[in-house]
Design an enzyme around this catalytic site. Structure first.
Site, PDB file in Angstrom:
ATOM      1  N   CYS A   1       5.605 -15.189  -8.957  1.00 21.63           N
ATOM      2  CA  CYS A   1       4.320 -14.522  -8.723  1.00 21.63           C
ATOM      3  C   CYS A   1       4.306 -13.792  -7.383  1.00 21.63           C
ATOM      4  O   CYS A   1       4.621 -14.367  -6.336  1.00 21.63           O
ATOM      5  CB  CYS A   1       3.212 -15.562  -8.769  1.00 21.63           C
ATOM      6  SG  CYS A   1       1.599 -14.899  -8.377  1.00 21.63           S
TER       7      CYS A   1
ATOM      8  N   CYS B   1      -0.415 -10.555  -7.019  1.00 17.18           N
ATOM      9  CA  CYS B   1      -1.132  -9.285  -7.191  1.00 17.18           C
ATOM     10  C   CYS B   1      -2.535  -9.491  -7.748  1.00 17.18           C
ATOM     11  O   CYS B   1      -3.373  -8.627  -7.629  1.00 17.18           O
ATOM     12  CB  CYS B   1      -0.327  -8.325  -8.063  1.00 17.18           C
ATOM     13  SG  CYS B   1      -0.384  -8.696  -9.828  1.00 17.18           S
TER      14      CYS B   1
ATOM     15  N   CYS C   1      -3.615 -10.981 -13.327  1.00 17.82           N
ATOM     16  CA  CYS C   1      -3.945 -11.908 -14.411  1.00 17.82           C
ATOM     17  C   CYS C   1      -5.347 -12.473 -14.232  1.00 17.82           C
ATOM     18  O   CYS C   1      -6.077 -12.689 -15.202  1.00 17.82           O
ATOM     19  CB  CYS C   1      -2.901 -13.022 -14.516  1.00 17.82           C
ATOM     20  SG  CYS C   1      -2.573 -13.873 -12.960  1.00 17.82           S
TER      21      CYS C   1
ATOM     22  N   CYS D   1       1.621  -8.291 -16.300  1.00 10.87           N
ATOM     23  CA  CYS D   1       2.125  -8.944 -15.086  1.00 10.87           C
ATOM     24  C   CYS D   1       3.370  -8.194 -14.606  1.00 10.87           C
ATOM     25  O   CYS D   1       4.359  -8.107 -15.317  1.00 10.87           O
ATOM     26  CB  CYS D   1       2.468 -10.400 -15.339  1.00 10.87           C
ATOM     27  SG  CYS D   1       3.276 -11.133 -13.892  1.00 10.87           S
TER      28      CYS D   1
ATOM     29  N   ARG E   1       0.209  -5.094  -6.180  1.00 11.53           N
ATOM     30  CA  ARG E   1      -1.049  -5.683  -5.720  1.00 11.53           C
ATOM     31  C   ARG E   1      -2.191  -4.990  -6.451  1.00 11.53           C
ATOM     32  O   ARG E   1      -2.161  -3.772  -6.650  1.00 11.53           O
ATOM     33  CB  ARG E   1      -1.188  -5.449  -4.209  1.00 11.53           C
ATOM     34  CG  ARG E   1      -2.418  -6.068  -3.558  1.00 11.53           C
ATOM     35  CD  ARG E   1      -2.299  -7.578  -3.459  1.00 11.53           C
ATOM     36  NE  ARG E   1      -3.371  -8.216  -2.684  1.00 11.53           N
ATOM     37  CZ  ARG E   1      -4.514  -8.675  -3.208  1.00 11.53           C
ATOM     38  NH1 ARG E   1      -4.765  -8.527  -4.496  1.00 11.53           N
ATOM     39  NH2 ARG E   1      -5.416  -9.261  -2.444  1.00 11.53           N
TER      40      ARG E   1
ATOM     41  N   SER F   1       0.868  -1.176   0.000  1.00  8.01           N
ATOM     42  CA  SER F   1       0.000   0.000   0.000  1.00  8.01           C
ATOM     43  C   SER F   1       0.903   1.224   0.000  1.00  8.01           C
ATOM     44  O   SER F   1       2.081   1.097   0.288  1.00  8.01           O
ATOM     45  CB  SER F   1      -0.892  -0.012   1.245  1.00  8.01           C
ATOM     46  OG  SER F   1      -1.812   1.052   1.190  1.00  8.01           O
TER      47      SER F   1
ATOM     48  N   THR G   1      -7.368   1.974   3.796  1.00  2.00           N
ATOM     49  CA  THR G   1      -7.047   1.378   5.098  1.00  2.00           C
ATOM     50  C   THR G   1      -8.116   1.719   6.133  1.00  2.00           C
ATOM     51  O   THR G   1      -8.602   0.838   6.840  1.00  2.00           O
ATOM     52  CB  THR G   1      -5.677   1.853   5.591  1.00  2.00           C
ATOM     53  OG1 THR G   1      -4.715   1.583   4.576  1.00  2.00           O
ATOM     54  CG2 THR G   1      -5.279   1.138   6.859  1.00  2.00           C
TER      55      THR G   1
END
Lengths: 545, 302, 251
Positions: A513, A516, A519, A490, A301, A53, A337
């Site tokens: 990976c 996130c 895909c 990606c 993310r 974040s 948040t």
């Protein structure tokens, strides 16, 4: 297939996901119903390991959850001192004046720049102190459904070999029974998706839309560090029809959080969110902040952007959805948040009531949300993100100003999200290729060296957790029509198209990976299956992320 | 000041890593060496060696008698040095325990008689440490010190009476690797292939080259993932960490995960089609071109 | 017959974490990074538990020396099958010499038949504690073990040596240090982690054990390794061989 024998354990409440929503829910539960047994599982190797974040956070929900957070040494140490919203052209930056009136949601007075990973680690400590049992390194693999209700979850099996057989160290997943299950998996959680589908929770609401956030943390020389400086930008390098922009925050001990958000409803198949992020650092308005610095962490993310129009039904028999699993992010504020925490706290209140009254569904949750500031906050900004999709960045920004300044969010109309993100790509033949600069390995980097800084790893011999449901569709649709968009969107370089003679194949480097979920969201035909890998795998983001 | 170096003998000759240890020890002053078992004559021919202490009756390098013997002969020495080999790392820390000193393993640089540089965190950081012990017990990394040559010296040989071996540790047998190929992690030369090797069949083309060089064979993660080579051949962050004298990378792009596993090699050679491949950024020698043409040429030239 | 196995375990920066040298050169950043059990110690725990499962040992005791949070590492050891745990608490970073001194006290108290430990910790990469402990106890040592068999009061150890395997036989009690190939450690499964919460864990203070803990090595500085410089591009295999022979002198 042989039936696997599983051990069982029973709790009053099981929380899936140790982000701000899940931790706030767990803490709240123990506050209002101290006899409730609460178990929280987290797929990351520790609390915070999968948290990405910005983050500028508003302490409103924290204030309500733990009013003495200052005395408890909460890691909110950098108050916002200075903020800028920049409109970028290729070489210039225009500072938007009177920010507090044009973009009131962007007013960050009283907010803090934090490492959300650090905040979550701290919340985890508070939760354990409150009596919550926390088990990191275990993923929720399946919902346990009995008599048409969720009766808990089953954690992922460990020690399955690549070919799917049980290896020598096979450890079966465990059944965690719960009277109520709180799903707080973040955007595009797999159990949340299952619950939404199983109980029809999205009926009558708009598609969820998403964005991809890619982030780097830099350590810069002390003399250049301006703690509390907050800078956002829009405009260049994205075209007017693509939603997104960059952030840059100075915080902590000589740290800079830099990142880039790209709306996943983008149309140009040649767009690469990763390279947009990289090249934005070359702009004079950003470049100067990195002088003499060193990149130390990288991560990515997806986040939900649908907002108010896309919030599903929040409760179902045996459980609730909260945080970004439900989609409580406030897009114009670029903050989720405080909303995630608030939704978790309200979920806890509804769940506690359901436990007391012994009802299957915590159906008061929706009413609690509607009566809270969370609802009015999201309702007031509901048109802003769709306006950008509808009219582009410049007019969208203008609309946003009018909506906020004149109507203060109380417009009598609601704009819609016309498409799901996987439906918006244009065929390659209709798209313009984008010439991205080559990495200079000082300011800009390639994907592989970036993923290295996410400390990502997956146990080597487990089955590949990313699969094509149908191999031939990749060739005829992804390759032939869209020229392999996954190799660009990606941010971890998982997908590479490879030529073998005249044949084209998709190579999947699943070990890279970073979880996130892009895909899973953006693949044009939803042909990529994202299975939860073995617990503890994925990135290992340190404090600072 | 005088240093005592524990030598290892192989096929009647002093191992190269031990000769590097002699070179490192000569920084401290005079050098005496100690040989367990046969080999005192070869040791006496090393240039710069003053005395050879020969314990010919010790037939196996069991740590218990070796460390006891060393401990009995350290008086007058300021430093006890050995190569950071399996043998050195077995015996020297035990000696340090007997002497109640803190050993200093895997030294890559000597700053002064008390100050040494050694890698920590698998080579991701280098620590400079200063020892306050009266006798310094250290193992040195062979690839960091040029070895002394095999011939040129004429040291005196002094025979030691080895202590009676106790039954509490017994040598049973040794099984040397059946394959002529050395272990990846201890090989002097490593030949490594990447995705550019095309397939498992072509990957085998590395074998004749490795045979010629007496090298171990390694692979990148991409090559392992593609099924060209088994997992145990993987060099890199999630595989084996190697630091040979010579590392030859063929058709290997040099992803950072791979570099993390071999960047401490003394000499790196890269052969790759793509002139932009990151491996060239760390290679001492590079050839840009088709490896299937260069490979046979290289074999022939050796 | 009872035989106790003592397994020392260390809490270290997780092997997946990319460590970063602190800007002031005082060390490596360990604040806020994931910590785990040293991987070689996991192998040692696994071996000890297997010995107990085979009936060669009767009890597995894990011991850790470090900050209070090292109890998490001990809980992992308990979840993997250790029967009980001892934490020797200290906030100082101790050298192998001091660690071996503390372990010697525990060995004298617990009287194990075998100390099974990792061959080295992946933080300081010392590879010394087992050997020093064996020396201080006057016990035989089987370092870099790839196989351990217990029979008739002796341990037969296969050891990884350069170019092969050496087999030695040690009278018990002995110290064994585990190498990578000894076994593949099991997972600490969720049910076992839950059960481990109830296993006994004793806490001692390092300062109370009467051992000289003073460091013998002073850290002058910690730096990142120099980046390699890009070398030269050559045109042919023949030229390469020539350079390797005459310039680099590696073949």
């Amino acid at each position: 297939m042989t039936q696997i024998e599983r051990e069982e354990m029973e709790f009053d409440v099981v929380v899936v996901g140790g982000g701000p929503a899940g931790l706030a829910a767990a803490i709240r539960l123990r506050q209002i119903a101290p006899e409730t047994s609460v178990c929280l599982i987290e797929k990351g190797s520790e609390i915070g390991a999968h948290i990405v974040s910005g983050a500028v956070i508003e302490p409103r929900a924290l204030e309500e959850l733990l009013p003495d957070w200052r005395d408890r040494n909460a890691p909110l140490r950098t108050p916002v001192t200075e903020e800028h919203m920049l409109y970028l052209t290729p070489h210039r930056a225009i500072n938007i004046p009177a920010l507090d009136r044009v973009m009131p949601h962007m007013n960050n007075h009283g907010n803090f720049v934090v490492s959300l990973g650090e905040v979550c680690r701290w919340l985890g400590e508070q939760a354990e102190e409150a009596g919550v049992e926390i088990y990191p390194g275990f993923s929720g693999a399946e919902l346990l459904i009995e008599n048409n209700r969720v009766a808990g979850i089953i954690t992922g099996d460990m020690g399955i070999e690549r070919d799917g057989t049980q290896g020598g160290n096979f450890a079966p997943g465990m059944i965690l029974r719960a009277k109520q299950t709180i799903l707080t998996e973040g955007a595009r959680g797999s159990l949340s998706a299952h619950a939404m589908q199983r109980f029809g929770l999205r009926k009558g609401v708009e598609s969820q839309t998403y964005a991809l956030g890619i982030k780097e943390v830099w350590e810069i020389p002390k003399e250049n560090h301006r703690p509390g400086l907050v800078q956002h930008s829009f405009g260049w390098p994205l075209d007017d029809h693509t939603y997104g922009g960059a952030w840059l925050y100075h915080f902590g001990e000589n740290l800079v959080s830099y990142g880039f958000v790209t709306g996943l409803d983008y149309a140009n198949t040649y767009l690469s969110p990763f390279e947009e992020m990289q090249r934005t650092k070359l702009h004079p308005a950003f470049r100067k902040h990195f002088e003499g610095g060193k990149r130390i962490i990288y991560g990515a993310r997806a986040l939900s952007e649908g907002g108010f129009q896309s919030i599903p039904r929040l409760s179902f028999p045996g459980g609730v959805l909260a945080g970004d699993s439900a989609g409580f992010l406030n897009v114009p504020k670029i903050k989720g948040t405080h909303t995630a925490m608030k939704s978790g706290m309200l979920a806890a209140e509804a769940v506690a009531e359901a436990l007391t009254k012994d009802t299957t569904e915590a159906s008061t949750f929706t009413a609690l949300v509607k009566d809270s500031w969370l609802w009015s906050e999201l309702r007031d900004v509901r048109n802003i993100r769709p306006a950008f999709s509808k009219w582009g960045m410049k007019l969208g920004a203008l609309y946003s100003g009018i909506d906020s300044m004149i109507f203060r969010g109380r417009t009598p109309w609601t704009l819609h999200h016309p498409h799901a993100d996987n439906e918006t790509l244009k065929p390659a033949a209709l798209c313009k290729k984008i010439a991205y600069p080559k990495p200079d390995n000082k300011l800009t980097f390639d994907r592989v060296s970036s993923v290295f800084l996410s400390s990502t790893n997956h146990e080597e011999n487990q089955p590949v957790h990313l699969k094509l449901r149908n191999q031939s569709i990749w060739r005829t649709v992804n390759h032939d029509v869209f020229d392999s968009p996954e190799s660009r969107y990606c941010p971890a370089g998982v997908y590479e198209q490879e030529q073998d003679g005249t044949e084209w194949n998709l190579r999947i480097n699943a070990q890279n990976c970073v979880h996130c979920k892009t895909c899973d969201i953006k693949d044009p035909t939803q042909n990529i299956e994202w299975c939860t890998p073995e617990g503890g795998g994925g990135p290992n983001y340190p404090v600072g992320m | 000041m005088t240093a005592l170096v524990l030598l290892e003998i192989e096929h009647g000759e002093v191992r190269q890593a031990s000769r590097s240890a002699v070179a490192a020890a000569s920084r401290f002053g005079d050098v005496d060496v100690i040989v367990l078992g046969e080999g005192a004559e070869a040791a006496a021919r090393l240039p710069g060696v003053r005395n050879v202490l020969s314990a010919a009756s010790l037939t196996h390098d069991l740590a218990e008698p070796a460390a006891a013997l060393l401990a009995a002969h350290t008086s007058g020495y300021s430093h006890v040095v050995a190569a950071a080999s399996a043998g050195g790392k077995n015996i020297l820390p035990r000696l340090a325990g007997l002497l109640d000193v803190q050993p200093i393993p895997e030294v890559v640089e000597i700053k002064d008689e008390n100050t040494f540089v050694r890698p920590i965190y698998a080579g991701n950081a280098l620590a400079t440490v200063r020892s306050s012990d009266t006798i310094k017990v250290l193992t040195i990394r062979g690839s960091s010190f040029d070895p002394v040559s095999k011939e040129g010296g004429s040291a005196t040989i002094q025979t030691l009476n080895a202590p009676a071996t106790e039954d509490f540790s017994r040598f049973v047998r040794v099984e040397l690797s059946k394959s002529d190929r050395p272990e990846l992690e201890s090989a002097r030369v490593v030949v490594s292939g990447g995705k550019g090797m095309k397939d498992a069949e072509h990957f085998k083309l590395l074998e004749p080259l490795a045979d010629k060089l007496g090298a171990a064979i390694g692979a990148s993660r991409a090559a392992v993932d593609s099924g060209f080579a088994p997992n145990e051949m993987q060099v890199g962050q999630t595989g084996k960490i190697v630091a040979p004298e010579l590392y030859i990378a063929l058709g290997l792009s040099g992803a950072i995960q791979h570099l993390a596993g071999m960047k401490d090699s003394r000499v790196i050679v890269a052969i790759n089609m793509d002139p932009e491949a990151p491996i060239f950024r760390v290679a001492d020698y590079g050839i840009v071109g088709d490896l299937f043409t260069i490979l046979p040429e290289l074999e022939k030239a050796l | 017959m009872t035989m106790k196995v003592l397994v020392p375990v260390k809490r270290v920066v997780d092997y997946n974490v990319k460590v970063r040298v602190a800007a002031d050169g005082s060390g490596v950043e360990t604040q806020g990074v994931k910590m785990s059990m040293n991987p070689f110690d996991e192998i040692a725990i696994e071996e000890a538990v297997r010995l107990r499962e085979k009936g060669a040992a009767t009890e597995v005791v894990a011991v850790s020396i470090g900050v209070q949070a090292s109890q998490d590492t001990l809980r992992t050891a308990l979840a993997m099958g250790a029967d009980r745990a001892i934490l020797i608490r200290t906030n100082e970073t101790l050298e192998p010499l001091a660690v071996a001194g503390l372990l010697k006290i525990i060995v004298e108290r617990e009287a194990p038949g075998l100390v099974c430990m990792g061959k080295q910790a992946i933080d300081d990469d010392m590879n010394a504690t087992g050997q020093i402990l064996a020396a201080k106890l006057g016990w035989p040592q089987g370092t870099f073990a790839s196989a351990v068999t217990i029979a008739d009061g002796r341990a037969e150890i296969a050891r990884e040596i350069d170019g092969g395997t050496e087999v030695i036989s040690l009278a018990l009690p002995a110290v064994v240090t585990a190498d990578l190939r000894l076994n593949e450690p099991r997972y600490a499964s969720l049910p076992n982690i839950m059960k481990a919460r109830k296993k006994p864990l004793e806490t001692l203070d390092a300062a109370d054990l009467g051992v000289d803990l003073a460091p013998r090595l002073t850290i002058v500085s910690v730096a990142e390794p120099a980046e390699r410089k890009e070398g030269v591009k050559l045109n042919s295999a023949a030229e390469l061989v020539e350079k390797l022979k005459t310039e680099a002198k590696v073949i």
